[in-house]
Design a protein around this motif. Sequence first.
Motif, PDB file in Angstrom:
ATOM      1  N   LEU A 224      30.198  68.515  -3.298  1.00 60.46           N
ATOM      2  CA  LEU A 224      31.083  67.479  -2.762  1.00 60.46           C
ATOM      3  C   LEU A 224      30.448  66.760  -1.561  1.00 60.46           C
ATOM      4  CD1 LEU A 224      33.834  66.126  -2.881  1.00 60.46           C
ATOM      5  CD2 LEU A 224      34.725  67.941  -1.380  1.00 60.46           C
ATOM      6  N   GLY A 225      29.734  67.537  -0.673  1.00 63.41           N
ATOM      7  CA  GLY A 225      29.061  66.910   0.489  1.00 63.41           C
ATOM      8  C   GLY A 225      27.953  65.952   0.061  1.00 63.41           C
ATOM      9  N   VAL A 226      27.178  66.424  -0.956  1.00 66.85           N
ATOM     10  CA  VAL A 226      26.090  65.532  -1.452  1.00 66.85           C
ATOM     11  C   VAL A 226      26.680  64.260  -2.028  1.00 66.85           C
ATOM     12  CG1 VAL A 226      24.268  65.329  -3.176  1.00 66.85           C
ATOM     13  CG2 VAL A 226      24.486  67.434  -1.837  1.00 66.85           C
ATOM     14  N   LEU A 227      27.764  64.407  -2.757  1.00 73.49           N
ATOM     15  CA  LEU A 227      28.392  63.224  -3.351  1.00 73.49           C
ATOM     16  C   LEU A 227      28.870  62.240  -2.285  1.00 73.49           C
ATOM     17  CD1 LEU A 227      29.392  61.752  -5.867  1.00 73.49           C
ATOM     18  CD2 LEU A 227      31.505  63.113  -5.737  1.00 73.49           C
ATOM     19  N   VAL A 228      29.478  62.786  -1.255  1.00 71.55           N
ATOM     20  CA  VAL A 228      29.936  61.902  -0.147  1.00 71.55           C
ATOM     21  C   VAL A 228      28.766  61.212   0.531  1.00 71.55           C
ATOM     22  CG1 VAL A 228      31.076  61.890   2.113  1.00 71.55           C
ATOM     23  CG2 VAL A 228      32.058  63.214   0.227  1.00 71.55           C
ATOM     24  N   TRP A 229      27.667  61.961   0.778  1.00 72.91           N
ATOM     25  CA  TRP A 229      26.480  61.369   1.410  1.00 72.91           C
ATOM     26  C   TRP A 229      25.861  60.251   0.572  1.00 72.91           C
ATOM     27  CZ3 TRP A 229      24.185  60.759   5.779  1.00 72.91           C
ATOM     28  CH2 TRP A 229      22.839  60.393   5.837  1.00 72.91           C
ATOM     29  N   GLU A 230      25.768  60.509  -0.730  1.00 74.75           N
ATOM     30  CA  GLU A 230      25.205  59.487  -1.612  1.00 74.75           C
ATOM     31  C   GLU A 230      26.099  58.240  -1.640  1.00 74.75           C
ATOM     32  OE1 GLU A 230      22.343  59.326  -3.076  1.00 74.75           O
ATOM     33  OE2 GLU A 230      21.739  61.275  -2.260  1.00 74.75           O
ATOM     34  N   LEU A 231      27.412  58.486  -1.654  1.00 75.37           N
ATOM     35  CA  LEU A 231      28.321  57.329  -1.607  1.00 75.37           C
ATOM     36  C   LEU A 231      28.127  56.523  -0.310  1.00 75.37           C
ATOM     37  CD1 LEU A 231      31.627  58.870  -3.038  1.00 75.37           C
ATOM     38  CD2 LEU A 231      30.125  57.207  -4.148  1.00 75.37           C
ATOM     39  N   PHE A 232      27.903  57.242   0.803  1.00 77.84           N
ATOM     40  CA  PHE A 232      27.670  56.570   2.081  1.00 77.84           C
ATOM     41  C   PHE A 232      26.387  55.746   2.051  1.00 77.84           C
ATOM     42  CE2 PHE A 232      25.822  56.670   6.365  1.00 77.84           C
ATOM     43  CZ  PHE A 232      26.801  55.936   7.045  1.00 77.84           C
ATOM     44  N   LYS A 233      25.331  56.333   1.455  1.00 78.92           N
ATOM     45  CA  LYS A 233      24.064  55.611   1.359  1.00 78.92           C
ATOM     46  C   LYS A 233      24.179  54.388   0.454  1.00 78.92           C
ATOM     47  CE  LYS A 233      20.181  57.715   0.987  1.00 78.92           C
ATOM     48  NZ  LYS A 233      19.075  58.558   0.483  1.00 78.92           N
TER      49      LYS A 233
ATOM     50  N   LEU B 228      26.851  52.632   0.012  1.00 75.26           N
ATOM     51  CA  LEU B 228      27.551  51.603   0.794  1.00 75.26           C
ATOM     52  C   LEU B 228      26.598  50.911   1.779  1.00 75.26           C
ATOM     53  CD1 LEU B 228      30.966  53.388   1.533  1.00 75.26           C
ATOM     54  CD2 LEU B 228      30.530  51.489  -0.057  1.00 75.26           C
ATOM     55  N   GLN B 229      25.720  51.715   2.426  1.00 81.54           N
ATOM     56  CA  GLN B 229      24.747  51.124   3.358  1.00 81.54           C
ATOM     57  C   GLN B 229      23.779  50.177   2.632  1.00 81.54           C
ATOM     58  OE1 GLN B 229      22.943  54.547   5.343  1.00 81.54           O
ATOM     59  NE2 GLN B 229      24.043  53.988   7.240  1.00 81.54           N
TER      60      GLN B 229
ATOM     61  N   LYS C 122      23.236  46.254   3.267  1.00 79.32           N
ATOM     62  CA  LYS C 122      21.903  45.701   3.555  1.00 79.32           C
ATOM     63  C   LYS C 122      21.536  44.640   2.535  1.00 79.32           C
ATOM     64  CE  LYS C 122      17.130  47.096   4.410  1.00 79.32           C
ATOM     65  NZ  LYS C 122      16.170  48.239   4.454  1.00 79.32           N
ATOM     66  N   ASN C 123      21.826  44.921   1.271  1.00 72.82           N
ATOM     67  CA  ASN C 123      21.536  43.952   0.220  1.00 72.82           C
ATOM     68  C   ASN C 123      22.339  42.670   0.410  1.00 72.82           C
ATOM     69  OD1 ASN C 123      20.215  43.255  -2.308  1.00 72.82           O
ATOM     70  ND2 ASN C 123      22.261  43.382  -3.223  1.00 72.82           N
ATOM     71  N   TYR C 124      23.581  42.828   0.887  1.00 70.20           N
ATOM     72  CA  TYR C 124      24.424  41.646   1.142  1.00 70.20           C
ATOM     73  C   TYR C 124      23.796  40.753   2.212  1.00 70.20           C
ATOM     74  CZ  TYR C 124      28.172  38.916   3.213  1.00 70.20           C
ATOM     75  OH  TYR C 124      28.909  37.904   3.747  1.00 70.20           O
ATOM     76  N   PHE C 125      23.385  41.402   3.320  1.00 67.04           N
ATOM     77  CA  PHE C 125      22.782  40.618   4.401  1.00 67.04           C
ATOM     78  C   PHE C 125      21.435  40.033   3.986  1.00 67.04           C
ATOM     79  CE2 PHE C 125      25.750  43.106   7.077  1.00 67.04           C
ATOM     80  CZ  PHE C 125      26.351  42.046   7.743  1.00 67.04           C
ATOM     81  N   LEU C 126      20.675  40.786   3.148  1.00 66.75           N
ATOM     82  CA  LEU C 126      19.394  40.241   2.670  1.00 66.75           C
ATOM     83  C   LEU C 126      19.616  39.005   1.807  1.00 66.75           C
ATOM     84  CD1 LEU C 126      17.377  43.480   1.761  1.00 66.75           C
ATOM     85  CD2 LEU C 126      16.924  41.879   3.630  1.00 66.75           C
ATOM     86  N   ASN C 127      20.610  39.109   0.912  1.00 69.66           N
ATOM     87  CA  ASN C 127      20.925  37.954   0.059  1.00 69.66           C
ATOM     88  C   ASN C 127      21.403  36.774   0.891  1.00 69.66           C
ATOM     89  OD1 ASN C 127      20.211  39.233  -2.313  1.00 69.66           O
ATOM     90  ND2 ASN C 127      22.268  40.082  -2.666  1.00 69.66           N
ATOM     91  N   ARG C 128      22.219  37.081   1.919  1.00 68.19           N
ATOM     92  CA  ARG C 128      22.722  35.987   2.749  1.00 68.19           C
ATOM     93  C   ARG C 128      21.584  35.344   3.543  1.00 68.19           C
ATOM     94  NH1 ARG C 128      27.468  36.900   7.106  1.00 68.19           N
ATOM     95  NH2 ARG C 128      25.763  37.980   8.172  1.00 68.19           N
TER      96      ARG C 128
END
Length: 581
Positions: free
Chosen positions: A42-51, A53-54, A58-64
């Motif tokens: 469950l912790g790994v899953l939460v961490w991967e979800l956090f990454k 999202l990051q 980052k991709n959003y700002f790069l595209n912008r």
Amino acid sequence: MLQTFFTNNARFQIMDSELLTDMYYAVPELWHLLGAVLAALLGVLVWELFKILQLRQKNYFLNRDRERYAETLYASRDGYFAFIYPDQKVNDPRKHIVERCSRRLAVMMNLPGGTKTSFEDILNNFYKDDAKKITKYVGLLRDEGVSFDDEFALKSSAKYLRLAGTRINGIDGNIYCDMIWFRDVSFETGRIDRLEEEKKQTAERLAQTEDLLNNIPFPVWLRDEKLRLIDCNKKYLEFIEGKNRDEVLNEGIEIASESAGTAKDGFSAPNLALLAQTTNRLKKAAVSVVKNGERLKMEAYENPFHSSGSLDKICTAGALIDVSELDELKRNLKLHQNAQLEILGTLGTAFAVFNQQLKLAFYNQSFARLWQLEEVWLESQPSYSGFLDVIREKRLLPEVPDYLMFKNEEQQEFSKIIEPKEDMLHLPNGKTFRRVRAPHPMGGLIFAFEDISDKLAATSAYNSLLAVQQEILDNLFDAVIIFGSSGRLKFYNQAYVDLWEADPNLLAAEPNLPEIIDSQQKFFTQDDDWPALRKNILNHLLSMTTKTFILNRNEIDDIEVAAQSLSDGGIMVTYKKVNKN
């Protein structure tokens, strides 16, 4: 049945719960291990979800940022064409070079293909030689990375484009692309062309001005606000022997001169310039200059002016003009004037000269006698106004309703008369004076007065006599014409006009005798040989022996013609109809 189902299901859940409880108590370590593994997953899953999202952020700002950079390029005044290369550091699926035309470039060059236009299509918009040159530039850029910068004209419009090629590399040395920037420099190019043309015209005008100054036949120079020499012409250098222009200007060498009055009084052109600068007025001085051993009479001028329109900087322009011939002419003129005045003094006509200051400068004895003036008063050089006042008191001026206006108008004539002007002065005592006013070479007016009272009386008597003679002729029944000693018609009467149906305009033009005979030709149309008849008539009229002869006018009537010589050399011809009965 439904009730039975819910009852059985409840029993099954109770059995599972009991089974799990038994299993937990049977092997508790196993259950602890499974819980720990589940918590870790469950912790790994939460961490991967956090990454994730990051990375999405980052991709959003790069595209912008990419969109901003793209829009920034689109908003640039320059268009571009890019050759984009595949990435050499990764396994790039794009194995070929991508060509990209910017939106601004498509608008700038009015490309039908828009952003999909190829570089070959772009080259077609340039002239053939320019297209070859651009191709060579681009080849060197793509092969060796050599940048270029040059201007070319579009053949389809009056635009000028500036092409700048450059290679873009990454920090790691990877070649990203080769960019060719296009900038519309039509305005700048046109402005540069206009400035070049203005420069050419200015250079031509400057050369013309230098030619003008160097071909002026006398020295001219220019001084700055500190009265230092800053320019001069070739004629100036002729007066400074052995010096060139740079030496003269650097050393401030002045033309050596002396005051015209005496050689002991030195003349300084800078002093004259200082006086002109101080008073802000044109100043001149008469000087003597020695050139090639010859002493010349000259006039030096210094004229102040504001440099470049600045009121604080007063410079001067100078000139040195040779007046030797003028000086000689002035002396000769003075001698001739004195000689003429001496001659005028001996003439019977009254002469006087009033100068520019309206003062009596010369008179002869006839002037004094005519106006009954004392010589002592005349020698005091009275004004023209005073002269008018004195002769008015003697009642030797025409009567005028406003004397002050008359006197003002008389004095104003000194500035108006530019050629001889003649008028008559009718005095209260019945006399008439003929007055001639002419400009004097040295200023003022020359007056000549002549008493023509007797001449007018004689002319009046003569005119009266002529009028009486004309009346006598008009009262004669016979037609009469009289020719003067010059051979021109002087008199005729109405009887002649009626007899020969003469043209008054012709008679007023004072025709000669042959012209009068020609005007009578219409009465001899039946004669076959008019030239012979005309010659015969003239011979009879001019003959000193023939007294009278008969002319037959178209066999209608006969005219008796008589010619008589007059004492003054003229001829009188009379015509009278002859009664055929």
